[in-house]
Every structure is written in C-alpha cells, then in structure tokens.
Design an enzyme around this catalytic site. Structure first.
Site, mmCIF file in Angstrom:
data_model
loop_
_atom_site.group_PDB
_atom_site.id
_atom_site.type_symbol
_atom_site.label_atom_id
_atom_site.label_comp_id
_atom_site.label_asym_id
_atom_site.label_seq_id
_atom_site.Cartn_x
_atom_site.Cartn_y
_atom_site.Cartn_z
ATOM 1 N N SER A 153 -2.958 -7.569 3.264
ATOM 2 C CA SER A 153 -3.106 -7.402 4.717
ATOM 3 C C SER A 153 -3.518 -8.725 5.353
ATOM 4 O O SER A 153 -3.062 -9.064 6.447
ATOM 5 C CB SER A 153 -4.157 -6.338 5.029
ATOM 6 O OG SER A 153 -3.787 -5.102 4.480
ATOM 7 N N LYS A 204 -17.415 -6.403 8.314
ATOM 8 C CA LYS A 204 -16.102 -7.040 8.434
ATOM 9 C C LYS A 204 -15.401 -6.521 9.681
ATOM 10 O O LYS A 204 -15.030 -5.342 9.741
ATOM 11 C CB LYS A 204 -15.266 -6.709 7.190
ATOM 12 C CG LYS A 204 -14.645 -7.923 6.526
ATOM 13 C CD LYS A 204 -14.203 -7.629 5.112
ATOM 14 C CE LYS A 204 -12.774 -7.215 4.938
ATOM 15 N NZ LYS A 204 -12.421 -6.944 3.537
ATOM 16 N N HIS A 208 0.846 -1.211 0.000
ATOM 17 C CA HIS A 208 0.000 0.000 0.000
ATOM 18 C C HIS A 208 0.877 1.255 0.000
ATOM 19 O O HIS A 208 0.612 2.206 -0.737
ATOM 20 C CB HIS A 208 -0.848 0.073 1.288
ATOM 21 C CG HIS A 208 -1.887 -0.983 1.439
ATOM 22 N ND1 HIS A 208 -1.974 -1.774 2.555
ATOM 23 C CD2 HIS A 208 -2.909 -1.363 0.629
ATOM 24 C CE1 HIS A 208 -3.013 -2.598 2.443
ATOM 25 N NE2 HIS A 208 -3.587 -2.379 1.269
ATOM 26 N N ARG A 229 -1.878 -6.084 -8.399
ATOM 27 C CA ARG A 229 -0.800 -7.015 -8.062
ATOM 28 C C ARG A 229 -0.599 -8.064 -9.136
ATOM 29 O O ARG A 229 0.508 -8.441 -9.466
ATOM 30 C CB ARG A 229 -1.108 -7.711 -6.733
ATOM 31 C CG ARG A 229 -0.958 -6.809 -5.544
ATOM 32 C CD ARG A 229 -1.523 -7.438 -4.312
ATOM 33 N NE ARG A 229 -2.957 -7.631 -4.453
ATOM 34 C CZ ARG A 229 -3.779 -7.941 -3.458
ATOM 35 N NH1 ARG A 229 -3.298 -8.121 -2.255
ATOM 36 N NH2 ARG A 229 -5.068 -8.081 -3.658
HETATM 37 O O1 PNS Z 1 -8.585 -2.966 0.790
HETATM 38 P P1 PNS Z 1 -9.836 -3.507 0.148
HETATM 39 O O2 PNS Z 1 -10.753 -4.109 1.194
HETATM 40 O O3 PNS Z 1 -9.553 -4.455 -0.983
HETATM 41 O O4 PNS Z 1 -10.601 -2.246 -0.490
HETATM 42 C C1 PNS Z 1 -11.837 -2.366 -1.168
HETATM 43 C C2 PNS Z 1 -12.556 -1.003 -1.193
HETATM 44 C C3 PNS Z 1 -12.765 -0.503 0.232
HETATM 45 C C4 PNS Z 1 -11.697 -0.001 -1.943
HETATM 46 C C5 PNS Z 1 -13.920 -1.165 -1.921
HETATM 47 O O5 PNS Z 1 -14.635 -2.218 -1.341
HETATM 48 C C6 PNS Z 1 -14.742 0.104 -1.899
HETATM 49 O O6 PNS Z 1 -14.499 1.010 -2.674
HETATM 50 N N1 PNS Z 1 -15.688 0.189 -0.932
HETATM 51 C C7 PNS Z 1 -16.485 1.361 -0.693
HETATM 52 C C8 PNS Z 1 -17.965 1.117 -1.005
HETATM 53 C C9 PNS Z 1 -18.226 1.290 -2.486
HETATM 54 O O7 PNS Z 1 -18.020 2.336 -3.060
HETATM 55 N N2 PNS Z 1 -18.661 0.182 -3.117
HETATM 56 C C10 PNS Z 1 -18.931 0.142 -4.545
HETATM 57 C C11 PNS Z 1 -17.678 -0.244 -5.303
HETATM 58 S S1 PNS Z 1 -17.966 -0.208 -7.026
#
Ligand code: PNS
Length: 169
Positions: free
Chosen positions: A137, A51, A27, A100
């Site tokens: 993570s 979560k 990150h 990745r």
């Molecule tokens: O670190 P992560 O858990 O892989 O991140 C995923 C994250 C938080 C970036 C993604 O789930 C997200 O953008 N969540 C916010 C809610 C949202 O906008 N959902 C619609 C995505 S198209």
C-alpha cells in the site's frame, strides 16, 4: 448430531488482518484465495492510532466491502486492540497472511509465534502471486502521489478513490 463428520457443521472461519490503506490487488488475491478455503473470511482493518493513514478507517472498509462483494463470504470490520482478541471474540482459529518475499518472513514469524503463544490462534502463510511480490500500500500511495500509473496494482474503485484523494491534497 455427533460422530465422525459432525464437526463439519461448524463454520470454518479465518481472518485476513491488515491496515489496508488502501487495499491492493495483492491483498485482494490473498482474501479471494482464503475465501475459497474457508466458509467465512473476516477482513480486520486494524486501527493503529499512531499511524495517520491516507484513507479514514470507514473509507477503507467501504472500499474493501465493494471489491470483495463478489466472493460472497467476506465480512469486513475494523478493530482496535490485539488481533488475537478479535479472533477470540468471533471464534476464529486461523489468521491467513500473504508472504511476498523472504524479507516479510522474519517479522511475520515473530507475530505468528506471539499470537499462537498468546491464544492458540494459528497463522497460515500463503505465497503471494509473483505478479504482486513487490506490491505494498505504501508504494502504491507513493507512486500515485507522483503521478505514476498504479492502475494494474489496485482494483478500479481504489484507483478512483486514490485519484480523488490525491487531487484534493
Ligand atoms: O497491513 P499491515 O500494517 O502490515 O498489518 C499489520 C497488522 C495490523 C496485521 C499487525 O500490526 C497487527 O496484527 N496489529 C494488531 C495489534 C496486535 O495484535 N499486535 C500484536 C502482534 S503479535
């Protein structure tokens, strides 16, 4: 001032979103690279109430602030809601994400297409440094929980926080 070049007066902003439970060197690499491309990089710790993380949201924010302080143009906050609403409220036109491996691509492409369709916010993908292509993570937490060495995978303050948290569990 108007005319050619005047658009440069507006700060160029991008967001690096994620759960950051906790922030890893992968990150940090992406945030650092984004911080060299944009005037301000917002790190959005997205709250997912379904979560339960290892670290509380405030702890994640503190760790990210500490390890990104050297960049000088990174702002860290949490957000509960859609990422595109975070962007709209702060006038952020771009999301920067690390890719990745090909396995990341399917879901990331879906989210990018959903986000641009919802609001016009662009997503820019940055290839992860190959050193961190296997890093997540979740794996860091699992390896650390079983006593494995993750010192080369997370910044020092995160290593200390992990040790502290896992000792108390
Ligand atoms: O670190 P992560 O858990 O892989 O991140 C995923 C994250 C938080 C970036 C993604 O789930 C997200 O953008 N969540 C916010 C809610 C949202 O906008 N959902 C619609 C995505 S198209």
């Amino acid at each position: 001032m108007t005319g050619p070049g005047s658009e440069g007066l507006q700060l160029r902003r991008a967001v690096c979103p994620g759960s950051f439970d906790p922030i890893t060197n992968g990150h940090l690499d992406i945030i650092g690279r984004a911080s060299r491309l944009y005037d301000v990089v917002h790190v959005a710790v997205m709250i997912n109430q379904s979560k339960k993380g290892l670290f509380e949201i405030d702890e994640r924010i503190e760790l990210i602030r500490e390890v990104t302080a050297e960049f000088g143009n990174v702002q860290v906050e949490s957000f509960h809601g859609l990422l595109v609403d975070f962007c709209k409220q702060r006038d952020i036109p771009a999301i920067v994400k690390g890719l990745r491996a090909v396995s990341d691509f399917d879901y990331e492409l879906q989210m990018a297409q959903m986000n641009i369709g919802l609001s016009g916010v662009e997503t820019l993908f940055v290839p992860t440094n190959p050193t961190y292509s296997f890093l997540s993570s979740s794996l860091v937490k699992e390896v650390a929980a079983w006593g494995g060495d993750v010192s080369h995978l997370v910044p020092e303050p995160v290593l200390a926080a992990l040790g502290d948290r896992l000792r108390r569990k």
